[in-house]
Design a protein around this motif. Structure first.
Motif, PDB file in Angstrom:
ATOM      1  N   GLY A 128      -4.689   9.439   3.810  1.00  0.00           N
ATOM      2  CA  GLY A 128      -3.424   8.848   4.235  1.00  0.00           C
ATOM      3  C   GLY A 128      -2.264   9.143   3.307  1.00  0.00           C
ATOM      4  O   GLY A 128      -1.114   8.882   3.651  1.00  0.00           O
ATOM      5  N   ASP A 129      -2.538   9.699   2.124  1.00  0.00           N
ATOM      6  CA  ASP A 129      -1.449   9.959   1.176  1.00  0.00           C
ATOM      7  C   ASP A 129      -1.101  11.439   1.081  1.00  0.00           C
ATOM      8  O   ASP A 129      -0.576  11.900   0.086  1.00  0.00           O
ATOM      9  CB  ASP A 129      -1.769   9.376  -0.209  1.00  0.00           C
ATOM     10  CG  ASP A 129      -2.948  10.061  -0.894  1.00  0.00           C
ATOM     11  OD1 ASP A 129      -3.692  10.800  -0.217  1.00  0.00           O
ATOM     12  OD2 ASP A 129      -3.113   9.865  -2.114  1.00  0.00           O
ATOM     13  N   VAL A 130      -1.421  12.189   2.162  1.00  0.00           N
ATOM     14  CA  VAL A 130      -1.054  13.614   2.223  1.00  0.00           C
ATOM     15  C   VAL A 130      -0.193  13.799   3.481  1.00  0.00           C
ATOM     16  O   VAL A 130      -0.626  14.348   4.489  1.00  0.00           O
ATOM     17  CB  VAL A 130      -2.320  14.511   2.250  1.00  0.00           C
ATOM     18  CG1 VAL A 130      -1.958  15.988   2.172  1.00  0.00           C
ATOM     19  CG2 VAL A 130      -3.256  14.157   1.091  1.00  0.00           C
ATOM     20  N   ALA A 168       0.705  12.154  -2.544  1.00  0.00           N
ATOM     21  CA  ALA A 168       1.666  11.223  -3.153  1.00  0.00           C
ATOM     22  C   ALA A 168       0.928  10.093  -3.843  1.00  0.00           C
ATOM     23  O   ALA A 168       0.490   9.151  -3.200  1.00  0.00           O
ATOM     24  CB  ALA A 168       2.590  10.660  -2.086  1.00  0.00           C
ATOM     25  N   ASN A 169       0.770  10.184  -5.139  1.00  0.00           N
ATOM     26  CA  ASN A 169       0.147   9.086  -5.876  1.00  0.00           C
ATOM     27  C   ASN A 169       1.173   8.216  -6.578  1.00  0.00           C
ATOM     28  O   ASN A 169       0.959   7.031  -6.762  1.00  0.00           O
ATOM     29  CB  ASN A 169      -0.836   9.634  -6.912  1.00  0.00           C
ATOM     30  CG  ASN A 169      -2.012  10.336  -6.244  1.00  0.00           C
ATOM     31  OD1 ASN A 169      -2.560   9.831  -5.265  1.00  0.00           O
ATOM     32  ND2 ASN A 169      -2.372  11.491  -6.752  1.00  0.00           N
ATOM     33  N   THR A 170       2.289   8.824  -6.987  1.00  0.00           N
ATOM     34  CA  THR A 170       3.324   8.093  -7.735  1.00  0.00           C
ATOM     35  C   THR A 170       4.653   8.186  -6.972  1.00  0.00           C
ATOM     36  O   THR A 170       4.794   8.991  -6.049  1.00  0.00           O
ATOM     37  CB  THR A 170       3.543   8.721  -9.114  1.00  0.00           C
ATOM     38  OG1 THR A 170       4.066  10.041  -8.931  1.00  0.00           O
ATOM     39  CG2 THR A 170       2.242   8.808  -9.904  1.00  0.00           C
ATOM     40  N   SER A 186       0.826  -1.210   0.000  1.00  0.00           N
ATOM     41  CA  SER A 186       0.000   0.000   0.000  1.00  0.00           C
ATOM     42  C   SER A 186       0.862   1.263   0.000  1.00  0.00           C
ATOM     43  O   SER A 186       1.887   1.333   0.676  1.00  0.00           O
ATOM     44  CB  SER A 186      -0.897   0.010   1.243  1.00  0.00           C
ATOM     45  OG  SER A 186      -1.409   1.309   1.456  1.00  0.00           O
ATOM     46  N   LYS A 187       0.394   2.236  -0.742  1.00  0.00           N
ATOM     47  CA  LYS A 187       1.094   3.519  -0.834  1.00  0.00           C
ATOM     48  C   LYS A 187       1.372   4.146   0.534  1.00  0.00           C
ATOM     49  O   LYS A 187       2.466   4.667   0.772  1.00  0.00           O
ATOM     50  CB  LYS A 187       0.198   4.441  -1.663  1.00  0.00           C
ATOM     51  CG  LYS A 187       0.469   5.897  -1.601  1.00  0.00           C
ATOM     52  CD  LYS A 187      -0.319   6.624  -2.664  1.00  0.00           C
ATOM     53  CE  LYS A 187      -1.818   6.594  -2.429  1.00  0.00           C
ATOM     54  NZ  LYS A 187      -2.547   7.282  -3.502  1.00  0.00           N
ATOM     55  N   VAL A 188       0.412   4.048   1.434  1.00  0.00           N
ATOM     56  CA  VAL A 188       0.568   4.761   2.713  1.00  0.00           C
ATOM     57  C   VAL A 188       1.623   4.117   3.619  1.00  0.00           C
ATOM     58  O   VAL A 188       1.979   4.671   4.657  1.00  0.00           O
ATOM     59  CB  VAL A 188      -0.772   4.917   3.474  1.00  0.00           C
ATOM     60  CG1 VAL A 188      -1.764   5.694   2.637  1.00  0.00           C
ATOM     61  CG2 VAL A 188      -1.342   3.572   3.893  1.00  0.00           C
TER      62      VAL A 188
HETATM   63 CA    CA Z   1      -4.117  10.909  -3.771  1.00  0.00          CA
END
Ligand code: CA
Ligand code: UD1
Length: 453
Positions: A106-108, A228-230, A23-25
């Motif tokens: 969660g991605d900020v 943060a997506n990538t 997972s990204k987070v």
């Molecule tokens: Ca996002």
């Protein structure tokens, strides 16, 4: 703030754009998972409860999100149907009834408590939905805040936007505050007729307006709201985080000659008047006291450096290294799980692991503590003001007493008492004149070879 508040953190997403097996987070910023940064920011927002919405890698994300002093309830979003759908995974918590509901992503990871607090204040002042926006000259990928007659009327996702809407530079951060009494009703009305077929949390703006509820926006700094997506965006976030923390340290009295080459971890502590030379990397758990000097090209992790101690250039301090005042660890040295006493010197090409070094001791170049036999680790104890000659191997467990002297090139396998002199090497033999004979023999062999052709 007197009002009760539930914070809903969305972290269920599939992280498709990250192209990752996790997972990204969970990806770290400053050596800490993104989600932990978000929980930390939320925890400073005077909240009553935190609901974490999990999906992909639920267990690992929940673990990464648990930080000291913050209690978290977890909810599972079993299918990924969008951010609006994800918030409703925490329906049970929302239904308990809070004055304020804040939603964050969660991605900020660079968010602080300030925008969320401002949004809560806006609720207290009578808004029903408060969107946290930011201005960016690179808005691509973000939802856009659409304004008519000075009022926020909708958030348009990039994929659904017209060309004209895409030129808008006011962006949606994803952070939002909603009147707790109206939240469930508003959220339940979100549909999925859009380009992605997802339930967009952002639709709550139009829904609220159509019901006559009051919708407003507050602004936050772009740096804090970057998502943060990538992996490329993750690297941008890392850079922004590093810049922010280096600046804070310099303002607090730390000297950095080339700050852009110094890399900090989320928990790095550096005291006033410490000097950090270029190209230094701090892993987690580094504490550098005021007045310490870290020369160029050091890697420091899980270590404590006291005032007046100097490290490097080119030194590595690993977990458990503890350097007392005025001690010195010089070039190409590695120290691990070892207390280095006051004023002790480990100047060059040395490995010290699982050891205690007394005050004022001196370890010559190439001293090695042989702490590992392939199975077990053992301790080396070196007394105060002991002197270990260059290129000595100290085979642990072993101790060198106070003021003892170890001759260079020794392999020390037995304890050396205080004040003793220990040799652990073959005695030197010297044969006068033998060098001439040796050289003549070599020359004769060479000549014979040449004659043979
Ligand atoms: Ca996002
Ligand atoms: C979202 C916003 C966009 C905003 C941007 C800010 C929507 C529809 N869009 O877009 O307006 O500019 O964030 O960074 O909200 N998640 C779930 N379950 C899901 C989908 C997502 O829990 O079904 C979580 C993700 O883990 C992530 C967060 O919600 O932490 C945001 O999802 P993401 O897909 O990254 O949204 P963006 O496309 O960035």
């Amino acid at each position: 703030m007197e009002r009760t508040c539930l914070a809903v953190i969305l972290a269920a997403g599939d992280s498709t754009r990250m192209k990752s097996s996790k997972s990204k987070v969970l990806h770290p910023v400053a050596n800490r998972p993104m989600i932990a940064h978000v929980v930390e920011a939320v925890a400073h927002t005077d909240i009553s409860s935190v609901a974490l919405v999990l999906g992909r890698d639920a267990e690992a994300v929940a673990k990464a999100a648990s930080i000291d002093g913050v209690e978290i309830e977890t909810y599972l979003q079993t299918e990924r149907k969008g951010t609006g759908h994800a918030v409703l995974a925490a329906r049970e918590a929302i239904a308990r009834g809070y004055d304020d509901i804040i939603v964050t992503y969660g991605d900020v990871p660079l968010q602080t408590d300030a925008p969320l607090k401002a949004a809560r204040q806006a609720l207290a002042d009578g808004s029903d939905v408060v969107v946290i926006g930011f201005h960016s000259d690179k808005p691509t990928g973000y939802g856009r805040l659409l304004v008519k007659d000075g009022e926020l009327i909708a958030i348009r996702e990039e994929k659904d936007a017209t060309d004209a809407e895409r030129t808008v530079t006011w962006c949606n951060s994803g952070l939002m505050a909603i009147n707790g009494a109206k939240a469930l009703d508003l959220l339940s009305r979100i549909g999925n007729s859009n380009a992605k077929g997802e339930y967009y949390l952002t639709d709550v703006v139009e829904i609220a307006r159509s019901l006559g509820a009051r919708v407003t926006a507050v602004d936050a700094p772009e740096v804090e709201m970057t998502g943060a997506n990538t992996r490329a965006e993750l690297a941008v976030i890392e850079r922004l985080w590093q810049e922010r923390r280096r600046h804070a340290l310099m303002i607090s009295g730390v000297t950095m000659i080339a700050p852009e080459t110094v890399f900090l971890s989320y928990d790095t502590v550096i005291g006033q008047d410490a000097l950090i030379e270029p190209n230094v990397v701090f892993g987690p758990g580094a504490v550098i006291d005021g007045g310490a000097i870290i020369h160029a090209f050091c890697h420091i992790e899980g270590a404590h450096v006291s005032a007046g101690a100097t490290v490097g250039p080119f030194a590595r301090l690993r977990p458990g290294a503890d350097l007392a005042e005025g001690s010195k660890v010089g070039n190409f040295c590695e120290v691990k799980n070892a207390r280095v006493g006051e004023g002790a010197k480990i100047n060059h090409l040395t490995y010290v692991g699982d050891a205690r070094i007394g005050a004022g001791a001196n370890l010559g170049a190439g001293t090695i503590t042989c702490n590992y036999d392939g199975v077990n680790k053992s301790e080396t104890v070196i007394g105060a003001h002991a002197f270990v000659g260059s290129n000595s191997s100290l085979v642990a467990p072993v101790s060198i007493g106070d003021n003892a002297y170890v001759a260079s090139g020794s392999v020390i396998t037995e304890d050396v008492p205080a004040d003793a002199l220990a040799f652990g090497r073959a005695r030197q033999e010297t044969k006068p004149g033998r060098a001439t004979g040796l050289r003549e023999r070599a020359l004769a062999i060479k000549a014979a070879k040449k004659a043979k052709g």
